[in-house]
Scaffold this motif. Structure first.
Motif, PDB file in Angstrom:
ATOM      1  N   GLU A 316       0.829  -1.200   0.000  1.00 40.53           N
ATOM      2  CA  GLU A 316       0.000   0.000   0.000  1.00 40.53           C
ATOM      3  C   GLU A 316       0.869   1.257   0.000  1.00 40.53           C
ATOM      4  N   LYS A 344      -9.190  -6.598  -0.014  1.00 39.25           N
ATOM      5  CA  LYS A 344      -9.283  -5.598   1.055  1.00 39.25           C
ATOM      6  C   LYS A 344      -9.862  -6.263   2.290  1.00 39.25           C
ATOM      7  N   GLN A 346     -11.222  -5.925   6.139  1.00 39.27           N
ATOM      8  CA  GLN A 346     -11.807  -4.983   7.090  1.00 39.27           C
ATOM      9  C   GLN A 346     -12.195  -5.762   8.338  1.00 39.27           C
ATOM     10  N   ASN A 443      -7.694  -2.296   8.983  1.00 38.14           N
ATOM     11  CA  ASN A 443      -7.934  -2.170   7.550  1.00 38.14           C
ATOM     12  C   ASN A 443      -6.629  -2.451   6.819  1.00 38.14           C
ATOM     13  N   ASP A 444      -6.668  -3.423   5.941  1.00 39.77           N
ATOM     14  CA  ASP A 444      -5.453  -3.848   5.264  1.00 39.77           C
ATOM     15  C   ASP A 444      -5.784  -4.190   3.818  1.00 39.77           C
ATOM     16  N   THR A 445      -4.803  -3.983   2.955  1.00 39.95           N
ATOM     17  CA  THR A 445      -4.934  -4.342   1.542  1.00 39.95           C
ATOM     18  C   THR A 445      -3.829  -5.318   1.183  1.00 39.95           C
ATOM     19  N   TYR A 498     -12.221  -6.394  -7.353  1.00 37.38           N
ATOM     20  CA  TYR A 498     -11.523  -6.517  -6.079  1.00 37.38           C
ATOM     21  C   TYR A 498     -12.457  -7.184  -5.077  1.00 37.38           C
ATOM     22  N   THR A 500     -13.624  -7.754  -1.158  1.00 38.42           N
ATOM     23  CA  THR A 500     -13.646  -7.164   0.180  1.00 38.42           C
ATOM     24  C   THR A 500     -14.026  -8.249   1.172  1.00 38.42           C
TER      25      THR A 500
END
Length: 636
Positions: A316, A344, A346, A443-445, A498, A500
């Protein structure tokens, strides 16, 4: 005035209480409650009363048991995970590239001269070369060797293992040969001026000498200022030969340089620190990042970098790249295509998931905060390990940032650091402590990569490609590049879909109330109003108990006062006569049954009356009871 009257009425009502005994209150509740079981207890005959009492008690216990299970399940803070797929244009990830060799050998050779000579001598001893080579005398600097020497341990006789120094005590060149599988290599780690030592064993000589060399090189580089270390690494203009992002050309100036100790100078594209993150126009190779890199493999440090290639990481924006832990290698002489998919994450957060939004609630000082990057669990774990190093070894490890006022470990200032570092690195308690203190980011990608490779350049195009690249970088008409040092990268989004992955509470308040009400209604036919009725009777029970306790306390205080005289209390006339006529004495001289000296003890002080009352022998002192009217409507 009306307020005062109302308050006084309330006080009377509180003192009076509900107006029931325990039995009357219980019978009233069973007769009026909306719960089905208690009504049958007072309406049926003796046998059915007992039966309904047991049934009601059993079902009430079942309800309490089920409630306990549901409340415990709710308080376990379980989560459910939902997966959703979205489609939109996305920001291109930050791309960090590093050379597998942290330094150019031509620039650090003077620092590693003594270490390299020792390494060559060690290899000669291990390989047991020809006798002529083995007996060759060479002047070696054993200062480094004496801190952490290597040993051969002959375990062919497990009851009597033999420890053999690779160099004899007089440091001659007599080779020690042990080619049997029972021989193992070990590194000796000492502390307290060599009085307490342990051996770190290895199953392979290659592994042993590599770890030994890295440990000694770490000791050397830890004493060099960071600005000089940067100058010893590979510069961006030499590494990055060509750059293209989508249809826009780019060059090494579009990369941000950082010094990452395991790999030296690293370069980050689209980090987002000073400029806005670059979006990707479309998925596919034509809209991604294309790089041609020169790793300069011919100038690798021979004993430090045993892997050739480029180490890269997608991450990121504004996050610190931990390339050693999370990166991948791209081979030289190949074209590596990397297709990217985005996930993503959450997380729900406390109390459901032990995660943090920005690391402010983590009790570990972030030593990477100087880079102005976002929180990550890797930064926390590394900072925690460095903190343990400083507290246990009095110095910090070269691979991690230092807090202000601390120094990196080296043999001269901290001769015991290698033993301390080895013990800390293998300590399970240390790892568990850091894992317990650090938290994941809420929160991470994550970037999932699909990697494919092909030889590049082909034999047919190799000549003209290397001529062009040599001309662009070195302004030379001759080829200055080698195929074994060239790496081509294609990094692109495979698609704009993407995923989530989101956590949500598996058991919320609505779920809890529904299950509690369902069990209560199923087993006892009750509702929320029944619970209110039950709460009301509990309050009345407590109220009656308090009033009874207050009344008991008052009667306990009045009982000693009424027992001041062993016999009947004296009349007012007797008290007045005793006070006004000093010749009057109570009849204490003639003892008799039921009367005597105890009736009027000498030390007892008789009360002094005020205005003498009438001399009625029939008037006696009695406690005055406060008679309260039950009618609340009396005039106040």
């Amino acid at each position: 005035m009306h307020v005062k009257k109302y308050l006084v009425k309330c006080l009377h009502r509180l003192q009076k209480g509900p107006g029931y005994t325990y039995k009357e209150l219980l019978v009233w509740y069973c007769d009026n409650t909306n719960t089905h079981g208690p009504k049958r207890i007072i309406c049926e005959g003796p046998k059915k009363k007992a039966m309904w009492f047991l049934i009601t008690l059993l079902f009430a216990a079942l309800v309490c048991w089920q409630w306990g299970i549901f409340i415990n399940t709710y308080l376990s803070w379980e989560v459910s995970v939902s997966l959703s797929v979205g489609f939109k244009a996305m920001d291109f990830p930050a791309v960090t590239i590093c050379n597998a060799s942290p330094f150019k050998y031509s620039k650090v050779k003077h620092l590693l001269k003594d270490l390299d000579e020792l390494m060559e001598a060690v290899l000669e001893r291990i390989l047991a070369p020809e006798s002529g080579h083995a007996n060759a005398t060479r002047a070696l600097n054993f200062t480094i060797w004496n801190y952490t020497p290597l040993f051969l341990i002959d375990e062919r006789n497990p009851h009597d293992p033999v420890v053999l120094d690779l160099f004899a005590d007089n440091h001659n060149d007599s080779a020690i040969v042990c080619n049997d599988p029972g021989c193992k290599m070990a590194m000796r780690l000492c502390r307290l001026n060599g009085t307490e030592c342990t051996f770190q064993n290895f199953t392979s000589a290659t592994q042993a000498v590599t770890e030994w060399y890295v440990l000694q090189a770490t000791n050397i580089f830890a004493q060099v200022p960071s600005q000089e270390l940067v100058q010893m690494g590979y510069p961006a203009e030499q590494v990055i030969l060509s750059c293209l992002f989508g249809a826009e050309p780019c060059n090494y100036r579009n990369f941000t340089s950082i010094f990452y100790p395991p790999y030296g100078n690293c370069y980050i594209f689209n980090w987002g620190m000073t400029e806005k993150a670059l979006p990707s126009a479309n998925p596919g190779t034509e809209f991604g990042l294309k790089l041609i890199l020169d790793i300069g493999q011919e100038d690798y440090v021979p004993f430090l970098a045993s892997t050739a290639g480029v180490r890269l990481l997608l991450h990121e924006q504004r996050s610190y790249p931990f390339i050693r832990e999370e990166g991948i290698y791209a081979m030289s002489a190949t074209e590596t295509s990397i297709g990217v998919l985005v996930d993503k994450l959450q997380r729900k957060g406390e109390p459901y998931s032990p995660c943090t939004m920005n690391g402010s609630d983590v009790p570990i000082q972030n030593f990477y905060s100087n880079y102005n990057t976002t929180y990550s669990i890797q930064a926390c774990l590394h900072s925690c390990f460095q903190d343990h190093m400083i507290r246990n070894c009095s110095c910090g490890h070269y691979l991690y940032p230092l807090p202000p006022g601390e120094k990196y470990c080296n043999n001269w200032d901290f001769p015991d650091w290698a033993r301390c570092y080895s013990a800390l690195q293998t300590s399970l308690a240390q790892r568990e402590t850091c894992i317990g203190l650090c938290k994941e980011s809420c929160n991470d990608t994550q970037y999932k990569m699909t990697i494919s490779m092909a030889d590049w350049p082909s034999e047919a195009s190799e000549d003209w490609i290397f001529h062009v690249l040599s001309q662009e970088r070195d302004q030379s008409t001759n080829i200055t590049l080698s195929k074994k040092g060239i790496v081509k990268l294609n990094i692109y989004f495979q698609e704009f879909n993407y995923r989530t992955i989101e956590e949500s509470a598996a058991n919320n308040v609505v779920w809890l109330l529904s299950n509690l009400g369902g069990q209560f209604g199923f087993w006892m036919g009750g509702s929320v109003l029944c619970l209110i009725e039950f709460a009301e009777i509990i309050i009345d029970f407590v109220w009656i108990t308090i009033i009874k306790l207050v009344g008991f306390a008052k009667s306990s205080r009045q009982r000693p006062a009424s027992a001041r005289y062993a016999g009947p209390p004296p009349t007012v006339a007797e008290l007045v006569e005793a006070h006004t006529n000093f010749g009057f004495q109570p009849d204490t001289a003639s003892p008799g049954p039921g009367a005597g000296a105890e009736a009027y003890p000498d030390e007892q002080a008789l009360p002094i009356p005020g205005t003498p009352p009438p001399n009625y022998d029939s008037l006696r002192l009695q406690p005055l009871d406060v008679i309260e009217s039950d009618s609340e409507g009396d005039t106040i």
